[in-house]
Enzyme design. Structure first.
Site, mmCIF file in Angstrom:
data_model
loop_
_atom_site.group_PDB
_atom_site.id
_atom_site.type_symbol
_atom_site.label_atom_id
_atom_site.label_comp_id
_atom_site.label_asym_id
_atom_site.label_seq_id
_atom_site.Cartn_x
_atom_site.Cartn_y
_atom_site.Cartn_z
ATOM 1 N N LYS A 51 38.138 39.919 38.512
ATOM 2 C CA LYS A 51 37.862 39.397 37.172
ATOM 3 C C LYS A 51 36.360 39.362 36.902
ATOM 4 O O LYS A 51 35.898 39.728 35.814
ATOM 5 C CB LYS A 51 38.483 38.007 37.016
ATOM 6 C CG LYS A 51 40.001 38.046 36.897
ATOM 7 C CD LYS A 51 40.632 36.671 37.034
ATOM 8 C CE LYS A 51 42.161 36.798 36.976
ATOM 9 N NZ LYS A 51 42.868 35.564 37.315
ATOM 10 N N GLN A 95 42.834 29.608 38.464
ATOM 11 C CA GLN A 95 43.422 30.662 39.282
ATOM 12 C C GLN A 95 44.630 30.117 40.041
ATOM 13 O O GLN A 95 44.513 29.145 40.800
ATOM 14 C CB GLN A 95 42.379 31.217 40.262
ATOM 15 C CG GLN A 95 42.874 32.360 41.124
ATOM 16 C CD GLN A 95 43.232 33.589 40.308
ATOM 17 O OE1 GLN A 95 42.486 34.008 39.431
ATOM 18 N NE2 GLN A 95 44.379 34.166 40.595
ATOM 19 N N ASP A 118 44.561 32.472 29.503
ATOM 20 C CA ASP A 118 45.765 32.972 30.172
ATOM 21 C C ASP A 118 46.993 32.867 29.270
ATOM 22 O O ASP A 118 48.034 33.443 29.556
ATOM 23 C CB ASP A 118 46.028 32.185 31.464
ATOM 24 C CG ASP A 118 45.484 32.881 32.699
ATOM 25 O OD1 ASP A 118 45.376 34.119 32.681
ATOM 26 O OD2 ASP A 118 45.172 32.193 33.689
#
Length: 284
Positions: A51, A95, A118
């Site tokens: 990322k 995460q 997300d």
């Protein structure tokens, strides 16, 4: 058979994002992503590095809060609340997975909807199912990546029958919502579906997201179908493979995504696209 190349589509979208980021920076706005990682999960380390790498490529400022594995839920939630109120942070992601003593639901729900890149917050999930297409600024990363790939390859979705194998909250369900926004007719299959092969053989577009290596063979696919393989597994030789037996189906499909190099690269790409969208929204 044509291969749908996720890396190629990623490159095309990243070129588009670079132009948008340059325009933002001309207004002294630097899109900034904060990643929260709890503990030292090795797979998570790889995902976080990927990322950061892609973020740097397009010009996004990405930083990581690496927090101890024994952090309390209250401490973690308070940290997220601080970031919610930080005007210099445009997007936040936690995460996953996180240690078992922490509630994933409570942690994710703490992120304010307009920083939830997300697209896991229930507000954003609700918008996905109820808002008009043009009003959705945040989309679930992997499912949106699938739609973007099909668009780049000019695969018609409107009026087509899409069959999705898998009903997870991360892929299967939001994938169905996104296909509905493209005016497709959608069927979701799962472990309790009877006559699975017969249902799958009706699909113009088949999306496999079940997590079982090479389960889908030619018996599930009609001639000329488009096959999207979201699976990421290891085969008997410990090589990466998808849910679809590529070699077994390649001669009957019209388009197919490989594993690796298909859907995988798109997930991070859409994450960054989400970040740019919310950065624009926050700076109207």
């Amino acid at each position: 058979m044509k291969i749908i190349d996720g890396k190629l589509v990623q490159s095309q979208i990243c070129d588009e994002l670079k132009k948008e980021i340059e325009e933002l920076k001309s207004r002294n706005i630097v899109p900034t992503l904060k990643i929260i990682q709890v503990g030292d999960n090795q797979a998570s380390n790889v995902y976080v590095r990927n990322k950061i790498k892609l973020s740097e490529t397009v010009g996004i400022n990405t930083t990581v809060d690496k927090l101890p594995e024994n952090i309390t839920e209250t401490e973690l939630i308070n940290r997220i609340k601080d970031l919610n109120n930080d005007k210099n942070i445009n997007g936040i992601l936690v995460q996953l997975p996180i240690p078992s003593h922490l509630s994933e639901k409570e942690v994710i729900e703490t992120i304010v909807p307009d920083k939830d890149v997300d697209c896991f917050n229930l507000v954003n999930v609700g918008k996905l199912w109820t808002a008009k297409k043009q009003d959705i600024y945040l989309k679930p990363c992997t499912p949106c990546g699938v739609i973007e790939m099909l668009k780049k390859y000019n695969v018609e979705m409107s009026g087509k029958h899409v069959v999705i194998i898998g009903r997870s909250n991360i892929v299967g369900k939001p994938q169905a919502a996104l296909f509905l926004l493209e005016n497709a007719t959608v069927t979701i299959c799962h472990s309790k579906t009877t006559n699975l092969k017969e249902v799958c053989k009706q699909a113009d577009i088949l999306v496999a997201a079940i997590g079982r290596a090479k389960m889908i063979n030619h018996e599930y696919i009609k001639q000329g179908a488009v096959v999207i393989d979201v699976g990421m597994n290891r085969d008997e030789n410990n090589k990466l493979c998808g849910d679809v037996d590529f070699e077994n189906v390649k001669d009957i499909v019209s388009y197919i995504t490989p594993v690796p190099g298909g859907v995988g690269p798109m997930t991070i790409t859409i994450l960054l696209k989400n970040l740019i969208n919310v950065t624009k929204l926050q700076n109207k």
